[in-house]
Design a protein around this motif. Structure first.
Motif, PDB file in Angstrom:
ATOM      1  N   VAL A  67       0.613 -25.231  24.650  1.00  0.00           N
ATOM      2  CA  VAL A  67       1.023 -24.369  23.535  1.00  0.00           C
ATOM      3  C   VAL A  67       1.853 -25.169  22.538  1.00  0.00           C
ATOM      4  CG1 VAL A  67       2.470 -22.391  22.892  1.00  0.00           C
ATOM      5  CG2 VAL A  67       0.877 -22.192  24.806  1.00  0.00           C
ATOM      6  N   LEU A  68       2.791 -25.956  23.043  1.00  0.00           N
ATOM      7  CA  LEU A  68       3.660 -26.749  22.176  1.00  0.00           C
ATOM      8  C   LEU A  68       2.862 -27.774  21.366  1.00  0.00           C
ATOM      9  CD1 LEU A  68       6.429 -27.424  21.128  1.00  0.00           C
ATOM     10  CD2 LEU A  68       6.860 -28.750  23.215  1.00  0.00           C
ATOM     11  N   ARG A  69       1.914 -28.433  21.994  1.00  0.00           N
ATOM     12  CA  ARG A  69       1.096 -29.419  21.269  1.00  0.00           C
ATOM     13  C   ARG A  69       0.266 -28.763  20.172  1.00  0.00           C
ATOM     14  NH1 ARG A  69      -0.525 -33.062  26.476  1.00  0.00           N
ATOM     15  NH2 ARG A  69       1.327 -34.392  26.409  1.00  0.00           N
ATOM     16  N   ASN A  70      -0.276 -27.588  20.456  1.00  0.00           N
ATOM     17  CA  ASN A  70      -1.046 -26.873  19.440  1.00  0.00           C
ATOM     18  C   ASN A  70      -0.153 -26.414  18.294  1.00  0.00           C
ATOM     19  OD1 ASN A  70      -4.048 -26.415  20.053  1.00  0.00           O
ATOM     20  ND2 ASN A  70      -3.076 -26.167  22.045  1.00  0.00           N
ATOM     21  N   LEU A  71       1.054 -26.002  18.622  1.00  0.00           N
ATOM     22  CA  LEU A  71       2.023 -25.635  17.583  1.00  0.00           C
ATOM     23  C   LEU A  71       2.306 -26.839  16.692  1.00  0.00           C
ATOM     24  CD1 LEU A  71       4.039 -23.397  16.552  1.00  0.00           C
ATOM     25  CD2 LEU A  71       5.735 -24.542  17.985  1.00  0.00           C
ATOM     26  N   CYS A  72       2.485 -27.996  17.317  1.00  0.00           N
ATOM     27  CA  CYS A  72       2.757 -29.226  16.558  1.00  0.00           C
ATOM     28  C   CYS A  72       1.590 -29.613  15.653  1.00  0.00           C
ATOM     29  CB  CYS A  72       3.061 -30.377  17.516  1.00  0.00           C
ATOM     30  SG  CYS A  72       4.621 -30.200  18.385  1.00  0.00           S
ATOM     31  N   ARG A  73       0.389 -29.259  16.043  1.00  0.00           N
ATOM     32  CA  ARG A  73      -0.792 -29.552  15.221  1.00  0.00           C
ATOM     33  C   ARG A  73      -0.921 -28.587  14.048  1.00  0.00           C
ATOM     34  NH1 ARG A  73      -3.162 -30.396  20.620  1.00  0.00           N
ATOM     35  NH2 ARG A  73      -3.359 -32.635  20.861  1.00  0.00           N
ATOM     36  N   GLU A  78      -2.269 -16.958  16.506  1.00  0.00           N
ATOM     37  CA  GLU A  78      -3.616 -16.434  16.751  1.00  0.00           C
ATOM     38  C   GLU A  78      -4.581 -17.568  17.097  1.00  0.00           C
ATOM     39  OE1 GLU A  78      -2.315 -16.014  13.312  1.00  0.00           O
ATOM     40  OE2 GLU A  78      -1.044 -14.469  14.168  1.00  0.00           O
ATOM     41  N   GLU A  79      -4.446 -18.676  16.389  1.00  0.00           N
ATOM     42  CA  GLU A  79      -5.327 -19.820  16.618  1.00  0.00           C
ATOM     43  C   GLU A  79      -5.053 -20.476  17.971  1.00  0.00           C
ATOM     44  OE1 GLU A  79      -5.937 -21.289  11.997  1.00  0.00           O
ATOM     45  OE2 GLU A  79      -4.071 -21.834  13.041  1.00  0.00           O
ATOM     46  N   ILE A  80      -3.787 -20.558  18.337  1.00  0.00           N
ATOM     47  CA  ILE A  80      -3.431 -21.124  19.645  1.00  0.00           C
ATOM     48  C   ILE A  80      -4.006 -20.243  20.746  1.00  0.00           C
ATOM     49  CG2 ILE A  80      -1.528 -21.673  21.220  1.00  0.00           C
ATOM     50  CD1 ILE A  80       0.170 -22.313  18.700  1.00  0.00           C
ATOM     51  N   GLU A  88      -2.512 -13.283  22.370  1.00  0.00           N
ATOM     52  CA  GLU A  88      -1.467 -13.696  21.431  1.00  0.00           C
ATOM     53  C   GLU A  88      -0.070 -13.423  21.988  1.00  0.00           C
ATOM     54  OE1 GLU A  88      -2.007 -12.189  17.434  1.00  0.00           O
ATOM     55  OE2 GLU A  88      -4.178 -12.521  17.577  1.00  0.00           O
ATOM     56  N   ASN A  89       0.101 -12.281  22.656  1.00  0.00           N
ATOM     57  CA  ASN A  89       1.411 -11.956  23.233  1.00  0.00           C
ATOM     58  C   ASN A  89       1.844 -13.004  24.256  1.00  0.00           C
ATOM     59  OD1 ASN A  89       1.721  -9.690  21.704  1.00  0.00           O
ATOM     60  ND2 ASN A  89       1.053  -8.273  23.296  1.00  0.00           N
ATOM     61  N   ILE A  94       5.299 -17.544  25.842  1.00  0.00           N
ATOM     62  CA  ILE A  94       5.419 -18.955  26.229  1.00  0.00           C
ATOM     63  C   ILE A  94       6.331 -19.692  25.252  1.00  0.00           C
ATOM     64  CG2 ILE A  94       4.150 -21.141  26.423  1.00  0.00           C
ATOM     65  CD1 ILE A  94       1.804 -19.449  27.585  1.00  0.00           C
ATOM     66  N   LEU A  95       6.156 -19.445  23.952  1.00  0.00           N
ATOM     67  CA  LEU A  95       7.021 -20.088  22.958  1.00  0.00           C
ATOM     68  C   LEU A  95       8.484 -19.691  23.162  1.00  0.00           C
ATOM     69  CD1 LEU A  95       4.827 -19.903  19.739  1.00  0.00           C
ATOM     70  CD2 LEU A  95       5.537 -21.974  20.961  1.00  0.00           C
ATOM     71  N   ASN A  96       8.727 -18.419  23.437  1.00  0.00           N
ATOM     72  CA  ASN A  96      10.096 -17.966  23.695  1.00  0.00           C
ATOM     73  C   ASN A  96      10.660 -18.616  24.954  1.00  0.00           C
ATOM     74  OD1 ASN A  96      10.445 -16.335  21.456  1.00  0.00           O
ATOM     75  ND2 ASN A  96       9.553 -14.551  22.449  1.00  0.00           N
ATOM     76  N   ASP A  97       9.825 -18.748  25.984  1.00  0.00           N
ATOM     77  CA  ASP A  97      10.270 -19.400  27.215  1.00  0.00           C
ATOM     78  C   ASP A  97      10.621 -20.866  26.973  1.00  0.00           C
ATOM     79  OD1 ASP A  97       9.945 -17.051  28.616  1.00  0.00           O
ATOM     80  OD2 ASP A  97       8.011 -17.608  29.484  1.00  0.00           O
TER      81      ASP A  97
END
Length: 127
Positions: A67-73, A78-80, A88-89, A94-97
């Motif tokens: 998730v973090l790598r996709n965020l960095c990209r 929605e895309e992740i 999406e939830n 996961i991002l909050n964690d």
């Protein structure tokens, strides 16, 4: 003589968001009190920070790293979710964690952390 026992039925923080506060009080009245996520976070925060030895970084799971790598990209939530085939939830949780684990407050800090710690390496090289 009737003996009444009084006990605490809950725990509230002054910093709790008003909407969460209202919801929590209502649940206490109907004796179905569940701990709001925001309140649970505040209570557990101290225990998590105490359990990580000084100078060591928490280990991210495979899914958290993905998730973090996709965020960095630059992908949106929605895309992740589409790329990892999860709701999406779940991506938001996961991002909050990850933010909680790393003691960060926003996604910009997450991207900086990922770059600084070798979790994500951009193809652009400034020489």
């Amino acid at each position: 003589m009737t003996v009444r026992r009084a006990a605490a039925q809950g725990y509230l923080l002054k910093s709790l968001h008003p909407a969460s506060f209202h919801e929590y009080l209502r649940s206490l009245l109907i004796e179905d009190a569940t701990l709001p996520r925001e309140l649970g976070y505040q209570i557990l925060k101290q225990f998590v920070t105490e359990s990580i030895p000084h100078g060591e970084q928490p280990i991210l799971s495979v899914m958290e790293t993905a998730v973090l790598r996709n965020l960095c990209r630059g992908f949106k939530i929605e895309e992740i979710a589409d790329r990892l085939v999860i709701p999406e939830n779940k991506v938001k949780l996961i991002l909050n964690d990850i933010l909680f684990k790393l003691k960060l407050t926003n996604r910009t800090q997450l991207v900086t952390y990922a770059t600084d710690n070798g979790i994500f390496m951009s193809k652009v090289s400034l020489q």
